[in-house]
Design an enzyme around this catalytic site. Structure first.
Site, PDB file in Angstrom:
ATOM      1  N   CYS A  76       3.221   4.330 -14.000  1.00 56.42           N
ATOM      2  CA  CYS A  76       2.851   2.961 -14.387  1.00 56.42           C
ATOM      3  C   CYS A  76       1.650   2.932 -15.331  1.00 56.42           C
ATOM      4  CB  CYS A  76       2.551   2.134 -13.146  1.00 56.42           C
ATOM      5  SG  CYS A  76       3.904   2.150 -11.966  1.00 56.42           S
ATOM      6  N   ASN A  87       6.740  -4.975 -10.116  1.00 57.84           N
ATOM      7  CA  ASN A  87       6.127  -3.834 -10.797  1.00 57.84           C
ATOM      8  C   ASN A  87       7.150  -3.228 -11.763  1.00 57.84           C
ATOM      9  OD1 ASN A  87       5.098  -1.365 -11.542  1.00 57.84           O
ATOM     10  ND2 ASN A  87       4.457  -0.776  -9.476  1.00 57.84           N
ATOM     11  N   HIS A 122      -2.465  -3.609 -14.537  1.00 61.19           N
ATOM     12  CA  HIS A 122      -1.120  -3.248 -14.082  1.00 61.19           C
ATOM     13  C   HIS A 122      -0.710  -4.209 -12.972  1.00 61.19           C
ATOM     14  CE1 HIS A 122       2.294  -1.245 -12.604  1.00 61.19           C
ATOM     15  NE2 HIS A 122       1.706  -0.512 -11.667  1.00 61.19           N
TER      16      HIS A 122
HETATM   17  O1  UT7 Z   1       2.401   1.388  -9.701  1.00 60.09           O
HETATM   18  C1  UT7 Z   1       2.089   2.084  -8.558  1.00 60.09           C
HETATM   19  C2  UT7 Z   1       3.219   1.832  -7.611  1.00 60.09           C
HETATM   20  N1  UT7 Z   1       2.891   1.612  -6.276  1.00 60.09           N
HETATM   21  C3  UT7 Z   1       2.065   0.690  -5.763  1.00 60.09           C
HETATM   22  O2  UT7 Z   1       1.340   0.018  -6.443  1.00 60.09           O
HETATM   23  C4  UT7 Z   1       2.092   0.524  -4.298  1.00 60.09           C
HETATM   24  C5  UT7 Z   1       0.751   0.343  -3.668  1.00 60.09           C
HETATM   25  N2  UT7 Z   1       0.912  -0.030  -2.268  1.00 60.09           N
HETATM   26  C6  UT7 Z   1       1.233  -1.286  -1.914  1.00 60.09           C
HETATM   27  O3  UT7 Z   1       1.377  -2.168  -2.740  1.00 60.09           O
HETATM   28  C7  UT7 Z   1       1.362  -1.577  -0.437  1.00 60.09           C
HETATM   29  O4  UT7 Z   1       0.945  -0.453   0.291  1.00 60.09           O
HETATM   30  C8  UT7 Z   1       2.800  -1.965   0.001  1.00 60.09           C
HETATM   31  C9  UT7 Z   1       3.138  -3.343  -0.545  1.00 60.09           C
HETATM   32  C10 UT7 Z   1       3.786  -0.938  -0.497  1.00 60.09           C
HETATM   33  C11 UT7 Z   1       2.893  -2.034   1.511  1.00 60.09           C
HETATM   34  O5  UT7 Z   1       1.944  -2.959   2.013  1.00 60.09           O
HETATM   35  P1  UT7 Z   1       0.980  -2.552   3.201  1.00 60.09           P
HETATM   36  O6  UT7 Z   1       0.200  -3.735   3.533  1.00 60.09           O
HETATM   37  O7  UT7 Z   1       0.226  -1.311   2.778  1.00 60.09           O
HETATM   38  O8  UT7 Z   1       2.003  -2.264   4.362  1.00 60.09           O
HETATM   39  P2  UT7 Z   1       2.275  -0.922   5.191  1.00 60.09           P
HETATM   40  O9  UT7 Z   1       2.982   0.068   4.349  1.00 60.09           O
HETATM   41  O10 UT7 Z   1       1.010  -0.488   5.880  1.00 60.09           O
HETATM   42  O11 UT7 Z   1       3.280  -1.472   6.262  1.00 60.09           O
HETATM   43  C12 UT7 Z   1       2.915  -2.495   7.203  1.00 60.09           C
HETATM   44  C13 UT7 Z   1       4.151  -2.883   7.976  1.00 60.09           C
HETATM   45  C14 UT7 Z   1       4.953  -1.698   8.488  1.00 60.09           C
HETATM   46  O12 UT7 Z   1       5.473  -2.034   9.751  1.00 60.09           O
HETATM   47  P3  UT7 Z   1       4.828  -1.460  11.101  1.00 60.09           P
HETATM   48  O13 UT7 Z   1       4.925   0.020  10.979  1.00 60.09           O
HETATM   49  O14 UT7 Z   1       3.412  -1.957  11.076  1.00 60.09           O
HETATM   50  O15 UT7 Z   1       5.692  -2.059  12.144  1.00 60.09           O
HETATM   51  C15 UT7 Z   1       6.067  -1.573   7.504  1.00 60.09           C
HETATM   52  O16 UT7 Z   1       7.209  -0.950   8.059  1.00 60.09           O
HETATM   53  O17 UT7 Z   1       5.026  -3.608   7.110  1.00 60.09           O
HETATM   54  C16 UT7 Z   1       6.328  -3.013   7.188  1.00 60.09           C
HETATM   55  N3  UT7 Z   1       7.002  -3.210   5.903  1.00 60.09           N
HETATM   56  C17 UT7 Z   1       7.781  -4.279   5.657  1.00 60.09           C
HETATM   57  N4  UT7 Z   1       8.124  -5.349   6.394  1.00 60.09           N
HETATM   58  C18 UT7 Z   1       8.938  -6.260   5.816  1.00 60.09           C
HETATM   59  C19 UT7 Z   1       6.978  -2.404   4.825  1.00 60.09           C
HETATM   60  N5  UT7 Z   1       7.729  -2.935   3.849  1.00 60.09           N
HETATM   61  C20 UT7 Z   1       8.245  -4.094   4.342  1.00 60.09           C
HETATM   62  C21 UT7 Z   1       9.097  -5.080   3.807  1.00 60.09           C
HETATM   63  N6  UT7 Z   1       9.399  -6.145   4.571  1.00 60.09           N
HETATM   64  N7  UT7 Z   1       9.600  -5.015   2.549  1.00 60.09           N
END
Ligand code: UT7
Length: 335
Positions: A114, A284, A254
């Protein structure tokens, strides 16, 4: 001799098909509420079945050439930043060169996730500054929908397809790129990668079975990296340009996640009205993200001649890049 290098034309292309969060609720265990509050994304664009990355890139490039009032035969070099090339080889930049009829132009691809648009822009500027080339076409284009695991809710809700292009050329002294910074930390490469299909893990029934041809990401790790690096890369490049945060008229970060932008730029005290956002509409778009945002900011009248614009990106690699531009408005100066 060092020449001032800047952007003299901009273009973008977004596929027509809009996929809303509600539609994703049908595919994976997610909700519009989760996606909106955790990422700021409401919808994204997805390329049509017959469209590949070069098709998106060509459309954006044609718009940028028109904007620059330049013929394709006047291009000296084409750089396409992408992590979803049409094929492993030849370079997508060569496909773009052929389609545009840019017979005089050299062409190569650049892989910086990205950060691709910012990486390519800064690379292009070196050729202009050195006096080697007059006009360089930069394209950031990705069709990540083809590399997305539509069974993985942690990633499939985040990405969208798109392309952005810029023609980089000489601008009057004092305009153009005032400061630039590129960075990489390869030790974090395993936080965001695509395991198979390269020479390490060639395609096989096993890699297909294991879904290794799809993006793997440790979201929280990338999140922490992004917040830290976005702040550092912003402050460092502004200092390098001899400016302060207050001198920046528009921040174009970004567009990965609204919470990343809030946690870095807004934490630094940058007010919302000086940050350009479109993550809600496109998600993204990887290498296209910063370029689409810049093109939309200019089209929306948010950028004026002489404004200081900050571009900052981060992504797979891990990589990051930032640049400060004093905006040169050719239309205004040409009357
Ligand atoms: O250009 C670079 C590309 N990448 C990025 O920029 C990504 C950077 N990271 C992020 O934007 C965030 O980490 C995410 C949006 C990917 C995830 O958000 P988060 O607040 O860090 O969530 P998490 O991964 O810590 O997950 C929290 C919970 C989990 O459930 P449990 O284990 O707490 O029960 C996930 O399984 O949210 C769950 N989860 C979802 N729930 C509903 C993860 N994705 C989803 C979803 N819908 N799509």
């Amino acid at each position: 001799m060092i020449y001032s290098a800047g952007i003299i034309g901009l273009g973008k292309y977004l596929p027509e098909r809009i996929v809303t969060n509600r539609e994703l609720e049908e595919l994976v265990d997610t909700s519009d509420e989760w996606i909106t509050t955790r990422t700021g994304i409401s919808e994204r664009r997805i390329a049509a079945a017959e469209q590949a990355t070069s098709d998106l890139a060509i459309a954006a490039a044609q718009e940028a050439l028109l904007d620059a009032r330049l013929g394709a035969d006047e291009l000296d070099l084409i750089i396409v930043a992408t992590i979803s090339p049409d094929m492993i080889f030849p370079a997508t930049a060569c496909l773009v060169q052929a389609a545009l009829g840019a017979t005089k132009a050299a062409a190569f691809d650049l892989s910086a996730g990205c950060s691709g648009y910012v990486y390519a822009l800064i690379t292009a500027a070196q050729f202009i500054a050195a006096g080697l080339y007059q006009n360089v076409l930069v394209v950031g284009a990705d069709t990540l929908s083809r590399l997305t695991d539509w069974q993985d809710r942690r990633t499939c809700v985040l990405f969208g397809d798109g392309a952005a292009a810029a023609v980089v050329g000489r601008v009057p002294d004092g305009y153009g790129i005032l400061g630039s910074l590129l960075g990489a930390d390869g030790t974090g490469g395993n936080h965001l990668y695509l395991p198979a299909g390269g020479s390490r893990r060639p395609a096989s029934p096993e890699t297909l079975e294991n879904r290794e041809h799809y993006i793997k990401m440790s979201g929280p790790e990338v999140f922490k990296f992004a917040v830290k690096v976005m702040e550092e890369a912003t402050l460092q490049v502004i200092e390098q340009a001899g400016l302060t945060l207050a001198d920046i008229d528009l921040f174009v970060p970004h567009q990965a996640n609204i919470r990343i932008i809030d946690s870095s730029l807004h934490r630094m005290g940058v007010p919302h009205e000086r940050v350009f956002l479109n993550v809600d509409k496109y998600g993204n778009t990887s290498a296209a993200s910063v370029g689409i945002a810049l093109a939309e900011a200019v089209a929306a009248g948010r950028v004026h001649d002489g404004d200081n614009i900050l571009l900052v990106g981060f992504g797979a690699g891990l990589t990051w890049g930032s640049a400060v531009l004093k905006w040169y408005d050719r239309r205004q100066l040409n009357g």
